[in-house]
Each structure stands twice: as C-alpha cells, then as structure tokens.
Design an enzyme around this catalytic site. Structure first.
Site, PDB file in Angstrom:
ATOM      1  N   TYR A   1       4.492   8.375   8.791  1.00 31.66           N
ATOM      2  CA  TYR A   1       4.192   9.343   9.697  1.00 31.66           C
ATOM      3  C   TYR A   1       5.150   9.030  11.073  1.00 31.66           C
ATOM      4  O   TYR A   1       4.097   7.407  11.489  1.00 31.66           O
ATOM      5  CB  TYR A   1       2.448   9.414   9.975  1.00 31.66           C
ATOM      6  CG  TYR A   1       2.072  10.349   9.091  1.00 31.66           C
ATOM      7  CD1 TYR A   1       2.577  11.512   8.376  1.00 31.66           C
ATOM      8  CD2 TYR A   1       0.609   9.795   9.133  1.00 31.66           C
ATOM      9  CE1 TYR A   1       2.009  12.291   6.699  1.00 31.66           C
ATOM     10  CE2 TYR A   1      -0.093  10.193   7.631  1.00 31.66           C
ATOM     11  CZ  TYR A   1       0.679  11.835   7.366  1.00 31.66           C
ATOM     12  OH  TYR A   1       0.166  12.501   6.326  1.00 31.66           O
TER      13      TYR A   1
ATOM     14  N   HIS B   1       1.558   8.403  -2.112  1.00 33.20           N
ATOM     15  CA  HIS B   1       1.912  10.144  -0.559  1.00 33.20           C
ATOM     16  C   HIS B   1       2.658  10.817  -1.150  1.00 33.20           C
ATOM     17  O   HIS B   1       3.607  10.739  -2.202  1.00 33.20           O
ATOM     18  CB  HIS B   1       3.017   9.380   0.178  1.00 33.20           C
ATOM     19  CG  HIS B   1       2.575  10.507   1.548  1.00 33.20           C
ATOM     20  ND1 HIS B   1       2.734   9.661   2.395  1.00 33.20           N
ATOM     21  CD2 HIS B   1       2.327  11.407   1.798  1.00 33.20           C
ATOM     22  CE1 HIS B   1       3.140  10.500   3.679  1.00 33.20           C
ATOM     23  NE2 HIS B   1       2.446  11.691   2.871  1.00 33.20           N
TER      24      HIS B   1
END
Length: 316
Positions: free
Chosen positions: A56, A123
């Site tokens: 992110y 992820h």
C-alpha cells in the site's frame, strides 16, 4: 463496539476494523497529520484490529502507520500485515519465495516500530496462481516460511488473502491442517456481491477465521463513485451509481447502508475492514454500524443492482 473471535486464533477483534491502505495515499493525496489522527480515532473508539501491507503506497502506509503505533500501547490493538506483493516507483512486484517473505516480515516490523506481528498474511495469492509454481508454491514454500516464523514467536498467526474465494479454499484444502488460520476476502460481502456466503460453511468447518474487506466495493458503493482505475465492468458501475442516487433520494447515504450490511453477519464474519485517512470519516463509519439497518432499503438497492449482483472482475 461488538467483538468476535477470529477463528481459533484467540484474537477477539472488533466487528469493524481499520484498513490502513488509505495511509499510503492509495485513493487520494493525504495529510500525514490527519492520517495519524485517523488511526488514533479508530483505537480510541474501540477498533482493535489494524490491517496494512508493504504494497500500500509502496511502503508508505506501513511507514505512516508505524509513526502512529509508536504512540499507542501495544496491548490496545492486533496488527495484521502481508507478504508477497510489493511495488517500486509505481511498478507492481510479486515475490512469494520463502527467502523474500521471511525478509519482508522483519522489514515490516522495522517500518511499523513493533517487535511482533499478530497476523501475517500472504497477499493476493491469485497473482502467484498465474506465476511459475502456481498456488502450489504458496502451499509448499510461502506458508511453511511463515509457519517457521510463527514457531519462533515472531508472528502469532498465519493467513491468506485474495479477491477470489475459490483460491483461498484451494490453498486451505491443500495445506496441512492448522497452517492457515484466517482468510481475508474483499468485495464479496457487500451490497452488490454476497458470494462470500457460499464459502462460510467451508471456512468454519476448517476453523478458519473470516475477515471481510472493502464494504464499499472499492468505491462502487459511494456517492463519489469509482476511481478511474476501478476494474469493475461498466454495467456494474452504472447499476451501483443508480443505487447510490436512489439512496440519496431517501436521505440515506449508500455508504451508511453498505457499512451496515457488511457488518450484519456477526459473528460468522469476524470483522469488516474499511479504510480512511480522515478521522471524521472513521468516526462516521463507527457510528453507522451502531445504528439499525434499513432492511427494506437493502432489498430496494439490490433490486436496482439487479442482474449485476455478483458480477466479478479481476484483481489489478
């Protein structure tokens, strides 16, 4: 605030939780001071589960969150971060190798100013599905590396995340029991898509905790509408825009209805992640889920979405 057990992890997490992707400026430019206040507002109002990733903002979200965590007692929150998906200079990078994910855990702890990660996630496993070794590499290499860290006490629990729930199911079915303790799936328990319901019995039968994310379906369910990069097909975007307009005519923000809907299955879904770097929006969302939901409006909105319910898209 309602708290639910996350599978068999022993973690009792708030039913609404703080997703820190916004701290990386994923959706818009942010003020760091406001972002820090957003974290403090979440914690001060009963949220005790925070999720982030080195991906992110290409490390920015972890770095900003780490500044906030330095000022919060460690026993006030559970922290989840991720391995496998990264980025540099705006370029997406993936590496699910044992060596890289092990290094990644220690790098994240340094950025986050902590010495222990409560939950470490692989992820977006669908990207490894399309790479050499496929999802079997997650089973054979990625997860064992994280289990080794769990056995050392560096991390508390191990999970996997993906947009595609069938990938999560496959990895669990092909891993040693107890390897995967939780899943995070996004955009599949929201007003326009309740596909996650089809998998809850499976996850529960394996003792897997369920984290739901993106109750606004990455902006589909918002007055502001979707960002340009949103991968949903145009007919779905149009249907959700009509639904938002209908909610506006009823003086009931679609964001409010979406937040309420996505937190309405407690405790089958332990927690629902939302993301905001604005402390006022954090407080607004917390207040939304404490109010009763308009069941008839849910039916009306889903009727408007119509044949676009459960329409899917690929991760990007």
């Amino acid at each position: 605030m309602i708290y639910n057990e996350l599978g068999k992890t022993g973690m009792k997490v708030s039913n609404i939780s703080f997703g820190a992707s916004s701290l990386g400026g994923v959706f818009r430019q942010i003020s760091e001071d406001e972002a820090l206040k957003a974290v403090f507002t979440a914690i001060d109002n009963g949220i005790n589960f925070i999720d982030v990733s080195p991906y992110y903002g290409h490390l920015k979200a972890e770095t900003v969150l780490g500044k906030a965590l330095k000022q919060i007692p460690r026993d006030r929150y559970y922290l989840s971060t991720k391995v496998g998906r990264y980025g540099k200079d705006g370029v997406n990078l993936w590496d699910y190798s044992a060596k890289r994910v092990t290094e990644s855990v220690y790098e994240s702890m340094e950025r986050l100013n902590i010495d222990y990660i409560d939950l470490i996630n692989v992820h977006d496993i669908e990207f490894q599905a399309s790479m050499e070794g496929g999802l079997q590499k997650v089973v054979d290499e990625t997860l064992p590396a994280l289990v080794a860290l769990r056995e050392k006490g560096v991390v508390g629990h191990v999970g996997i995340t993906d947009l595609q729930p069938e990938n999560l199911k496959w990895v669990i079915e092909n891993s040693e029991p107890g390897t995967v303790e939780s899943i995070l799936c996004f955009c599949h328990y929201s007003l326009n898509d309740d596909m996650l319901l089809d998998y809850l019995d499976f996850f529960e039968s394996h003792g897997i905790g369920v984290v739901n994310a993106s109750p606004l379906s990455m902006g589909l369910l918002s007055d502001r509408g979707t960002p340009e990069w949103h991968p949903a097909p145009q007919p779905l975007k149009d249907a959700c825009r009509r639904a938002a307009e209908y909610c506006r005519s009823k003086d009931y923000p679609i964001e409010k209805l979406a937040m309420q809907f996505s937190t309405s299955l407690n405790p089958r879904i332990a927690t629902t992640l939302f993301s905001s770097a604005n402390p006022k929006n954090v407080l607004k969302n917390i207040n939304y889920v404490s109010e009763p939901m308009d069941e008839q409006l849910v039916k009306d909105v889903q009727a408007i979405i119509g044949d676009q319910m459960r329409v899917r898209w690929k991760n990007s």
